[in-house]
Write an enzyme that holds these catalytic residues in place. Sequence first.
Site, PDB file in Angstrom:
ATOM      1  N   GLY A   1       2.360  -0.934   4.319  1.00 22.38           N
ATOM      2  CA  GLY A   1       3.180   0.163   3.720  1.00 22.38           C
ATOM      3  C   GLY A   1       4.003   0.323   3.456  1.00 22.38           C
ATOM      4  N   GLY A   2       4.690   1.704   4.236  1.00 22.77           N
ATOM      5  CA  GLY A   2       6.563   2.104   4.527  1.00 22.77           C
ATOM      6  C   GLY A   2       7.239   1.135   3.592  1.00 22.77           C
TER       7      GLY A   2
ATOM      8  N   GLU B   1      -6.482   4.600   7.978  1.00 23.51           N
ATOM      9  CA  GLU B   1      -6.354   6.061   7.529  1.00 23.51           C
ATOM     10  C   GLU B   1      -7.618   6.492   6.828  1.00 23.51           C
ATOM     11  OE1 GLU B   1      -3.165   5.738   5.322  1.00 23.51           O
ATOM     12  OE2 GLU B   1      -1.859   4.872   7.678  1.00 23.51           O
TER      13      GLU B   1
ATOM     14  N   GLY C   1       2.710   2.022  10.651  1.00 23.86           N
ATOM     15  CA  GLY C   1       3.675   3.271  10.463  1.00 23.86           C
ATOM     16  C   GLY C   1       4.197   3.454  11.766  1.00 23.86           C
TER      17      GLY C   1
ATOM     18  N   SER D   1       3.519  -2.608  10.499  1.00 19.89           N
ATOM     19  CA  SER D   1       4.910  -2.190  10.517  1.00 19.89           C
ATOM     20  C   SER D   1       6.044  -3.676   9.985  1.00 19.89           C
ATOM     21  CB  SER D   1       5.853  -2.317  12.190  1.00 19.89           C
ATOM     22  OG  SER D   1       4.935  -1.088  12.011  1.00 19.89           O
TER      23      SER D   1
ATOM     24  N   ASN E   1       0.697  -1.358   0.199  1.00 14.11           N
ATOM     25  CA  ASN E   1      -0.225   0.107  -0.024  1.00 14.11           C
ATOM     26  C   ASN E   1       1.602   1.132   0.147  1.00 14.11           C
ATOM     27  OD1 ASN E   1      -1.756   2.125   0.758  1.00 14.11           O
ATOM     28  ND2 ASN E   1      -2.488   1.504   2.840  1.00 14.11           N
ATOM     29  N   TRP E   2       0.871   1.786  -1.146  1.00 12.98           N
ATOM     30  CA  TRP E   2       1.885   3.590  -1.515  1.00 12.98           C
ATOM     31  C   TRP E   2       1.352   4.490  -0.479  1.00 12.98           C
ATOM     32  CZ3 TRP E   2       4.999   3.312  -6.812  1.00 12.98           C
ATOM     33  CH2 TRP E   2       5.543   2.089  -6.683  1.00 12.98           C
ATOM     34  N   LYS E   3       0.038   3.966  -0.218  1.00 17.79           N
ATOM     35  CA  LYS E   3      -0.563   5.375   0.101  1.00 17.79           C
ATOM     36  C   LYS E   3      -0.503   6.592  -0.614  1.00 17.79           C
ATOM     37  CE  LYS E   3       0.108   3.667   4.656  1.00 17.79           C
ATOM     38  NZ  LYS E   3      -0.090   3.588   6.282  1.00 17.79           N
TER      39      LYS E   3
ATOM     40  N   GLU F   1      -5.309  -5.179  10.810  1.00 16.07           N
ATOM     41  CA  GLU F   1      -4.067  -4.019  10.658  1.00 16.07           C
ATOM     42  C   GLU F   1      -4.084  -2.985  11.845  1.00 16.07           C
ATOM     43  OE1 GLU F   1      -1.909  -2.899   6.871  1.00 16.07           O
ATOM     44  OE2 GLU F   1      -3.985  -1.915   6.895  1.00 16.07           O
TER      45      GLU F   1
ATOM     46  N   HIS G   1      -8.887   0.634   5.307  1.00 14.89           N
ATOM     47  CA  HIS G   1      -8.007   0.595   5.806  1.00 14.89           C
ATOM     48  C   HIS G   1      -8.766   1.945   6.961  1.00 14.89           C
ATOM     49  CE1 HIS G   1      -4.242   1.921   6.350  1.00 14.89           C
ATOM     50  NE2 HIS G   1      -3.344   1.064   5.715  1.00 14.89           N
TER      51      HIS G   1
HETATM   52  C1  PEP Z   1      -0.477  -0.106   5.874  1.00 16.26           C
HETATM   53  O1  PEP Z   1      -0.623   1.236   6.053  1.00 16.26           O
HETATM   54  O2  PEP Z   1      -1.478  -1.074   5.270  1.00 16.26           O
HETATM   55  C2  PEP Z   1       0.693  -0.349   6.730  1.00 16.26           C
HETATM   56  C3  PEP Z   1       1.211  -2.195   6.886  1.00 16.26           C
HETATM   57  O3  PEP Z   1       1.443   0.224   7.016  1.00 16.26           O
HETATM   58  P1  PEP Z   1       3.445   0.150   7.844  1.00 16.26           P
HETATM   59  O4  PEP Z   1       3.274  -1.463   7.004  1.00 16.26           O
HETATM   60  O5  PEP Z   1       3.815   0.884   6.946  1.00 16.26           O
HETATM   61  O6  PEP Z   1       3.441  -0.405   8.770  1.00 16.26           O
END
Ligand code: PEP
Length: 248
Positions: free
Chosen positions: A229-230, A96, A170, A208, A11-13, A164, A94
């Site tokens: 994500g990241g 967010e 994050g 994470s 997920n590049w957001k 999640e 998600h």
């Molecule tokens: C996400 O936003 O779906 C996520 C899992 O982010 P991260 O891996 O950066 O915690």
Amino acid sequence: MAAPRKLAAGNWKMNGMRGALSEIEALARAHNGSRAEIVICPPATLIAAAAQAGGSVVAIGGQDCHRLDSGAHTGDISAPQLRDAGASHVIVGHSERRTNHAETDAMIADKAIAAHEAGLVTIICVGETEAERDGGETLDVIAGQLAGSVPECATAENSVIAYEPVWAIGTGRTPTNDQITEVHALLRERLMQRFADGEDFRLLYGGSVKPSNASEIFALANVDGALVGGASLKESDFSAIIAALNES
Ligand code: PEP
């Protein structure tokens, strides 16, 4: 045809310009023949080009969709539009989106229905906040979100569930193995109670995930992959996670 069992979804957001397409090209070169399915969900601006870059190796997903197919909804994107741009998947619910756009379980279920009607595979997210975990409400929260966000038309083919924890996204923090296992066992149990093919739904962990913890997480029961994500922004990091999944 049964869905491939393991899935690595990135997920590049709201990150990535056209230059970032090279990361997807590199993933496609590195993972031709991967046993695990690979999906990148870039910002909407990149979906069409990302679909070209990913070819048959890296599938492309949206990060959200509207519940309607078209109309006066400035700034929104419909499921058929995502499909038309080359997406095969879409994330819905998600945290967010739930927090920043006040999305409810019912709204998320409606989006999932629209996505399924458009032929997209949904990645439906659930997760507790830190206050909910500290308050001992985790399993109730997850069960409620699952019941409300996953529509009746969901199948193991058209839906993937991502656990999640909001406090792990994050932050560099992850739940203990026991905490992940407990929630994934609940997801599996509830899906099996509700759907004839509940045993086959893929369950992703997200929050994470990085190269250094991926193998340990993928070894847990009922973990069929990750939503990342990241660590999905750079080909080298995401490739290491994909490799860990292929070895699990
Ligand atoms: C996400 O936003 O779906 C996520 C899992 O982010 P991260 O891996 O950066 O915690």
